[in-house]
Write a protein that holds these residues in place. Structure first.
Motif, mmCIF file in Angstrom:
data_model
loop_
_atom_site.group_PDB
_atom_site.id
_atom_site.type_symbol
_atom_site.label_atom_id
_atom_site.label_comp_id
_atom_site.label_asym_id
_atom_site.label_seq_id
_atom_site.Cartn_x
_atom_site.Cartn_y
_atom_site.Cartn_z
ATOM 1 N N THR A 27 -4.778 92.683 -26.347
ATOM 2 C CA THR A 27 -5.906 93.522 -25.950
ATOM 3 C C THR A 27 -6.254 93.245 -24.498
ATOM 4 O OG1 THR A 27 -6.712 93.357 -28.230
ATOM 5 C CG2 THR A 27 -8.203 94.306 -26.584
ATOM 6 N N PHE A 28 -5.604 93.976 -23.619
ATOM 7 C CA PHE A 28 -5.718 93.738 -22.177
ATOM 8 C C PHE A 28 -7.169 93.775 -21.717
ATOM 9 C CE2 PHE A 28 -4.146 93.564 -17.931
ATOM 10 C CZ PHE A 28 -4.913 94.426 -17.158
ATOM 11 N N SER A 29 -7.926 94.727 -22.186
ATOM 12 C CA SER A 29 -9.294 94.928 -21.687
ATOM 13 C C SER A 29 -10.244 93.804 -22.093
ATOM 14 C CB SER A 29 -9.837 96.269 -22.177
ATOM 15 O OG SER A 29 -9.851 96.305 -23.595
ATOM 16 N N SER A 30 -9.783 92.918 -22.971
ATOM 17 C CA SER A 30 -10.628 91.810 -23.426
ATOM 18 C C SER A 30 -10.303 90.497 -22.734
ATOM 19 C CB SER A 30 -10.467 91.605 -24.941
ATOM 20 O OG SER A 30 -10.885 92.745 -25.652
ATOM 21 N N CYS A 31 -9.297 90.501 -21.877
ATOM 22 C CA CYS A 31 -8.779 89.249 -21.336
ATOM 23 C C CYS A 31 -8.950 89.126 -19.830
ATOM 24 C CB CYS A 31 -7.290 89.126 -21.636
ATOM 25 S SG CYS A 31 -6.917 88.992 -23.391
ATOM 26 N N GLY A 32 -9.375 87.944 -19.396
ATOM 27 C CA GLY A 32 -9.253 87.624 -17.992
ATOM 28 C C GLY A 32 -7.782 87.514 -17.635
ATOM 29 N N MET A 33 -7.444 87.828 -16.406
ATOM 30 C CA MET A 33 -6.050 87.795 -15.964
ATOM 31 C C MET A 33 -5.930 86.971 -14.694
ATOM 32 S SD MET A 33 -4.308 89.597 -18.161
ATOM 33 C CE MET A 33 -2.753 89.780 -17.262
ATOM 34 N N ARG A 34 -4.718 86.497 -14.475
ATOM 35 C CA ARG A 34 -4.473 85.670 -13.297
ATOM 36 C C ARG A 34 -3.189 86.084 -12.606
ATOM 37 N NH1 ARG A 34 -5.686 79.427 -15.298
ATOM 38 N NH2 ARG A 34 -7.891 79.732 -15.815
ATOM 39 N N TRP A 35 -3.129 85.840 -11.300
ATOM 40 C CA TRP A 35 -1.897 85.858 -10.521
ATOM 41 C C TRP A 35 -1.636 84.429 -10.053
ATOM 42 C CZ3 TRP A 35 1.575 89.620 -10.140
ATOM 43 C CH2 TRP A 35 1.188 90.952 -10.324
ATOM 44 N N TYR A 36 -0.380 83.999 -10.227
ATOM 45 C CA TYR A 36 0.094 82.726 -9.711
ATOM 46 C C TYR A 36 1.269 83.013 -8.769
ATOM 47 C CZ TYR A 36 -2.286 80.073 -13.470
ATOM 48 O OH TYR A 36 -3.213 79.498 -14.327
ATOM 49 N N ARG A 37 1.633 82.003 -7.999
ATOM 50 C CA ARG A 37 2.854 82.089 -7.213
ATOM 51 C C ARG A 37 3.516 80.715 -7.160
ATOM 52 N NH1 ARG A 37 0.490 83.092 -1.050
ATOM 53 N NH2 ARG A 37 -0.504 81.043 -0.785
ATOM 54 N N GLN A 38 4.825 80.755 -6.950
ATOM 55 C CA GLN A 38 5.583 79.517 -6.822
ATOM 56 C C GLN A 38 6.584 79.658 -5.695
ATOM 57 O OE1 GLN A 38 7.449 78.065 -10.425
ATOM 58 N NE2 GLN A 38 7.478 75.987 -9.608
ATOM 59 N N ALA A 39 6.397 78.851 -4.672
ATOM 60 C CA ALA A 39 7.319 78.831 -3.545
ATOM 61 C C ALA A 39 8.446 77.843 -3.838
ATOM 62 C CB ALA A 39 6.575 78.429 -2.284
ATOM 63 N N PRO A 40 9.586 78.009 -3.185
ATOM 64 C CA PRO A 40 10.716 77.096 -3.424
ATOM 65 C C PRO A 40 10.315 75.645 -3.188
ATOM 66 C CG PRO A 40 11.415 78.981 -2.143
ATOM 67 C CD PRO A 40 9.932 79.079 -2.239
ATOM 68 N N GLY A 41 10.614 74.798 -4.165
ATOM 69 C CA GLY A 41 10.336 73.384 -4.023
ATOM 70 C C GLY A 41 8.892 72.994 -4.208
ATOM 71 N N GLU A 43 5.016 73.425 -6.547
ATOM 72 C CA GLU A 43 4.463 73.702 -7.859
ATOM 73 C C GLU A 43 3.838 75.099 -7.897
ATOM 74 O OE1 GLU A 43 3.301 69.118 -9.202
ATOM 75 O OE2 GLU A 43 1.745 70.632 -8.998
ATOM 76 N N ARG A 44 3.724 75.618 -9.100
ATOM 77 C CA ARG A 44 3.086 76.917 -9.265
ATOM 78 C C ARG A 44 1.617 76.813 -8.864
ATOM 79 N NH1 ARG A 44 4.861 80.433 -14.383
ATOM 80 N NH2 ARG A 44 6.820 79.769 -13.440
ATOM 81 N N GLU A 45 1.156 77.799 -8.116
ATOM 82 C CA GLU A 45 -0.197 77.794 -7.542
ATOM 83 C C GLU A 45 -0.998 78.977 -8.059
ATOM 84 O OE1 GLU A 45 -2.150 78.210 -3.023
ATOM 85 O OE2 GLU A 45 -0.124 78.907 -3.428
ATOM 86 N N LEU A 46 -2.231 78.734 -8.463
ATOM 87 C CA LEU A 46 -3.108 79.824 -8.861
ATOM 88 C C LEU A 46 -3.581 80.572 -7.618
ATOM 89 C CD1 LEU A 46 -4.740 81.303 -11.048
ATOM 90 C CD2 LEU A 46 -6.513 79.557 -10.766
ATOM 91 N N PRO A 57 -13.870 88.541 -9.328
ATOM 92 C CA PRO A 57 -12.603 87.975 -8.864
ATOM 93 C C PRO A 57 -12.814 86.637 -8.169
ATOM 94 C CG PRO A 57 -13.347 89.640 -7.334
ATOM 95 C CD PRO A 57 -14.355 89.592 -8.443
ATOM 96 N N ASN A 58 -11.799 85.795 -8.229
ATOM 97 C CA ASN A 58 -11.798 84.536 -7.496
ATOM 98 C C ASN A 58 -10.439 84.359 -6.845
ATOM 99 O OD1 ASN A 58 -14.302 82.714 -7.773
ATOM 100 N ND2 ASN A 58 -14.038 83.553 -9.814
ATOM 101 N N TYR A 59 -10.429 83.677 -5.700
ATOM 102 C CA TYR A 59 -9.210 83.553 -4.917
ATOM 103 C C TYR A 59 -9.006 82.117 -4.441
ATOM 104 C CZ TYR A 59 -9.808 88.594 -4.689
ATOM 105 O OH TYR A 59 -9.977 89.914 -5.015
ATOM 106 N N PHE A 93 5.864 85.656 -7.492
ATOM 107 C CA PHE A 93 4.511 85.901 -7.991
ATOM 108 C C PHE A 93 4.566 86.269 -9.473
ATOM 109 C CE2 PHE A 93 1.517 86.027 -4.353
ATOM 110 C CZ PHE A 93 2.417 85.735 -3.341
ATOM 111 N N TYR A 94 3.671 85.661 -10.236
ATOM 112 C CA TYR A 94 3.614 85.852 -11.686
ATOM 113 C C TYR A 94 2.208 86.287 -12.109
ATOM 114 C CZ TYR A 94 7.682 82.704 -11.586
ATOM 115 O OH TYR A 94 8.894 82.114 -11.323
ATOM 116 N N CYS A 95 2.131 87.205 -13.045
ATOM 117 C CA CYS A 95 0.852 87.442 -13.698
ATOM 118 C C CYS A 95 0.827 86.638 -15.001
ATOM 119 C CB CYS A 95 0.612 88.920 -13.953
ATOM 120 S SG CYS A 95 1.801 89.721 -15.021
ATOM 121 N N SER A 96 -0.377 86.372 -15.472
ATOM 122 C CA SER A 96 -0.522 85.478 -16.616
ATOM 123 C C SER A 96 -1.779 85.806 -17.402
ATOM 124 C CB SER A 96 -0.576 84.031 -16.130
ATOM 125 O OG SER A 96 -0.722 83.134 -17.204
ATOM 126 N N VAL A 97 -1.688 85.550 -18.704
ATOM 127 C CA VAL A 97 -2.828 85.757 -19.592
ATOM 128 C C VAL A 97 -2.871 84.638 -20.625
ATOM 129 C CG1 VAL A 97 -1.544 87.216 -21.220
ATOM 130 C CG2 VAL A 97 -4.033 87.431 -21.056
#
Length: 115
Positions: A27-41, A43-46, A57-59, A93-97
Motif C-alpha cells: 500500500t504505497f500511499s500508506s508508507c514513508g519512502m526513502r532514496w539511498y545511494r551507494q558510491a563505489p567503495g 557504504e549506502r547513504e540515506l 521531506p528530509n534530506y 541510487f535506490y528507493c526503499s520502503v
C-alpha cells in the motif's frame, strides 16, 4: 513488494536528472519512502525521505537545496529531482520502503556525473 528505479544516466556537472521509482505489491500511499545511494567503495547513504502523504521531506546535508523528493500516490511512484549535480553525487541510487517489518530495495539506477 517490487520497486523499480529508472531515470539514471550520465550527466555533466551542474546538470539535472529526475529519478523515478515505480512501486507495487504494497500500500504505497500508506508508507514513508526513502532514496539511498551507494558510491563505489562506500557504504549506502540515506539521501532523502518523505512521509506517506508527501508532507514532510528530509534530506542529507550533502544534497539539501539541490535535490527534491516527491511522490504521486495516484501513480504509486516516488521521484527524486536532482539539480546542480556534482561529481561526488556519482552513485547507484535506490528507493526503499519498510513494509511489514522488512526493508525492501529496488535494483538501483546508476547516476554518473562527469565531464
Amino acid at each position: 513488494v517490487q520497486l523499480v528505479e529508472s531515470g539514471g544516466g550520465l550527466v555533466q556537472p551542474g546538470g539535472s536528472l529526475r529519478l523515478s521509482c515505480a512501486a507495487s505489491g504494497f500500500t504505497f500511499s500508506s508508507c514513508g519512502m526513502r532514496w539511498y545511494r551507494q558510491a563505489p567503495g562506500k557504504e549506502r547513504e540515506l539521501v532523502a525521505t518523505i512521509t506517506s502523504d508527501g508532507g514532510i521531506p528530509n534530506y542529507a546535508d550533502s544534497v539539501k537545496g539541490r535535490f527534491i523528493i516527491s511522490r504521486d500516490n495516484s501513480k504509486n511512484t516516488l521521484y527524486l529531482q536532482m539539480d546542480s549535480l556534482k561529481p561526488e553525487d556519482t552513485a547507484v541510487f535506490y528507493c526503499s520502503v519498510l513494509w511489514v517489518g522488512r526493508r525492501y530495495w529496488g535494483q538501483g539506477t546508476q547516476v554518473t556525473v562527469s565531464s
